[in-house]
Design a protein around this motif. Sequence first.
Motif, short mmCIF file in Angstrom:
data_model
loop_
_atom_site.label_atom_id
_atom_site.label_comp_id
_atom_site.label_asym_id
_atom_site.label_seq_id
_atom_site.Cartn_x
_atom_site.Cartn_y
_atom_site.Cartn_z
N ASP A 129 52.42 30.07 77.53
CA ASP A 129 51.93 30.57 78.82
C ASP A 129 51.45 29.42 79.68
O ASP A 129 50.35 29.46 80.25
CB ASP A 129 50.82 31.60 78.60
CG ASP A 129 51.25 32.72 77.67
OD1 ASP A 129 51.38 32.46 76.45
OD2 ASP A 129 51.47 33.83 78.15
N ASP A 162 56.61 32.65 78.55
CA ASP A 162 55.91 32.55 79.83
C ASP A 162 55.79 31.07 80.17
O ASP A 162 54.71 30.52 80.39
CB ASP A 162 54.56 33.24 79.80
CG ASP A 162 54.69 34.76 79.93
OD1 ASP A 162 55.85 35.23 80.03
OD2 ASP A 162 53.67 35.45 79.93
N ASN A 199 57.80 37.30 79.10
CA ASN A 199 58.04 38.32 80.11
C ASN A 199 58.16 37.73 81.51
O ASN A 199 58.92 38.22 82.35
CB ASN A 199 56.97 39.40 80.06
CG ASN A 199 55.57 38.83 79.95
OD1 ASN A 199 55.26 38.15 78.97
ND2 ASN A 199 54.72 39.12 80.92
N HIS A 200 57.40 36.67 81.80
CA HIS A 200 57.51 36.07 83.13
C HIS A 200 58.84 35.33 83.31
O HIS A 200 59.41 35.36 84.40
CB HIS A 200 56.32 35.16 83.40
CG HIS A 200 55.07 35.94 83.70
ND1 HIS A 200 54.76 36.40 84.97
CD2 HIS A 200 54.08 36.39 82.90
CE1 HIS A 200 53.62 37.08 84.93
NE2 HIS A 200 53.19 37.09 83.67
N HIS A 312 57.34 35.36 71.86
CA HIS A 312 56.29 35.31 72.87
C HIS A 312 55.16 36.31 72.64
O HIS A 312 53.98 35.95 72.67
CB HIS A 312 56.89 35.53 74.26
CG HIS A 312 55.85 35.56 75.35
ND1 HIS A 312 55.04 34.48 75.62
CD2 HIS A 312 55.46 36.55 76.19
CE1 HIS A 312 54.20 34.80 76.59
NE2 HIS A 312 54.43 36.05 76.95
N HIS A 355 51.35 34.97 75.07
CA HIS A 355 51.19 36.22 75.82
C HIS A 355 49.73 36.54 76.10
O HIS A 355 49.38 36.78 77.25
CB HIS A 355 51.88 37.38 75.09
CG HIS A 355 51.99 38.61 75.95
ND1 HIS A 355 52.60 38.60 77.18
CD2 HIS A 355 51.57 39.89 75.74
CE1 HIS A 355 52.55 39.83 77.70
NE2 HIS A 355 51.92 40.62 76.86
FE LIG Z 1 53.42 37.14 78.51
#
Ligand SMILES: [Fe+2]
Length: 569
Positions: A129, A162, A199-200, A312, A355
């Motif tokens: 992240d 991320d 997810n990003h 992640h 995450h």
């Molecule tokens: Fe995430």
Amino acid sequence: MRNCYPACLLVFLFSITIHRSLPAQSVTRGPYLQSQGPNSIIIRWRTDSLTDSRVYYGDTLGATTFFKDSTTLTTEHRVLLTGLTPLTKYYYSIGSSSQILRGNDSLLYFKTAPDSNSHVPVRFWAIGDFGHGNQAQADVRESYLRYAQKTKPADLQLWLGDNVYQDGTDAEYQSKVFDTVYGYGNLFPYLPFASTSGNHDYNSICPWQDANGLPVLCNINPNNHTGPYLSLIDPPTQGELGGVASGRKIFYSMDYGDIHFVFLNSELGSYNNAYNWTGVLNNSSSFTSPMLDWLKADLQATTKKWKVVIWHQCPYSAQDNFTEENSVQIFCVATRHHFNPIIEQYGADLVLTGHDHNFQRSYLINGHYGGKSSFTSSMMINGSSGKEDLGEPYVKYVNGPLAGKGTVYVVAGNSSGSNAYSPFNHPAIYYGQACDTCFGSFVFDVQGDRLDGYYLTSTDSVYDYFTILKQTWSSLGEDNVAARNIHIYPNPTSGNTEITYSVTTAGKVSIEVLNIHGQVVSYVSAVNSQPGNYREIIDFSNPCLSSGTYTVRINCGGELIYKRIVKAG
Ligand SMILES: [Fe+2]
């Protein structure tokens, strides 16, 4: 040139003219290194206009006499070097067939990986992240660089997903990851990275969020996923560096020294069952998917001593109900339900995730696939600190009744963002750090039968560390020891705590609790135990026992075994 008629010849001459008249290029991204193997490596870079590609290389600075070309005119350059010698430092330069754009100096070099028969020490630097493009990201980077200078540098950087914010666009990677202010532009020319997506990153592949910020699920066949993240990476998809070919960039595996790395993809959730490869919102115990099938085949095939799995979304978190069964974090829940049983079945030692924007680290655990309340003492393979200097390293046995059992789960999601969480309350988590200004990364070393992990903060502190040792059951000399297989649960505790142990040879067993001054504050038992499994209870609710650290001393037929226990306030 056979059958080359005048028109064709004209085109050929024109292309030579074009080639020779190409204007000077400038490098706008990289160089950076991918798929670092014992005998090969991929060098990537981006230019501001079309050109062919050339890499000069050699093991002596100033004598990079070998070169490899790619004749395709492109701005996204990719050159695969092969025939390299393992564990060797090479200098290199990049450019085209007509000019060198960067290199031929001490800044551009790479080191090849050890070969499969070499058991040299190796180090990895994991960041999660991290792509906010902020001062915290730079602070974490600089902290690692100071640590590397004091100790030794990493051989490989690991991305835990991320990797950039907010939406995984090419412009974001350019300004927050490949830049030299907040990113790693000065490191990439010599430090390879291997990665998974978060997810990003996936927002530019298959969005997970709608315009209102609410979760949505992807409806694109994972085989057709494309986007900036997948374009910039060049992982081994065909088993080139060990492992079973995945045939896809979205998940893959590779060997590095004594380690088998598996890079899974936690983002493959869909309402369409055919595309739901992570298994979100699917509670079936018979769930399967191409990614899960491949994982089974891959882990079953590897013979490497160490197995490290990277994805992640974190299966466990101490933050409120972040990963509980009813959480909105459906991807975290899915990874725990469907993938943890498989990675544990095949003896994975370490799972790295991000995450959750903090650092957390579990005990050595096995078999926990539900919410917090479902955790039981039988899932605690080793409930101590894992710290060797306290006499509590985690031991993973390669044979015997606990063969291959025990995995440490790490959340390292605060390499540029950080969130405080309320009470620290997950029974599987030994340590965590989270606050609005708590940033860091995770470093781990592997040498032979030991793995050492370190949580390195952005302020140069190592706030957590642990060791996993691989041992054979017989190496403990259990024939001369009365009791083994000791578990203490819960730990920390504020009430009753349970000590379970197995006796393999009849002998006297006693259990004492000592305070920090070495005084015995509780004496539990002294019996001639016959072979079998035993359970004792220590009551820590006694107000005479102040909160803090205690030592449990177990006398097993004359051999003393020490375990630490913490009374929570
Ligand atoms: Fe995430």
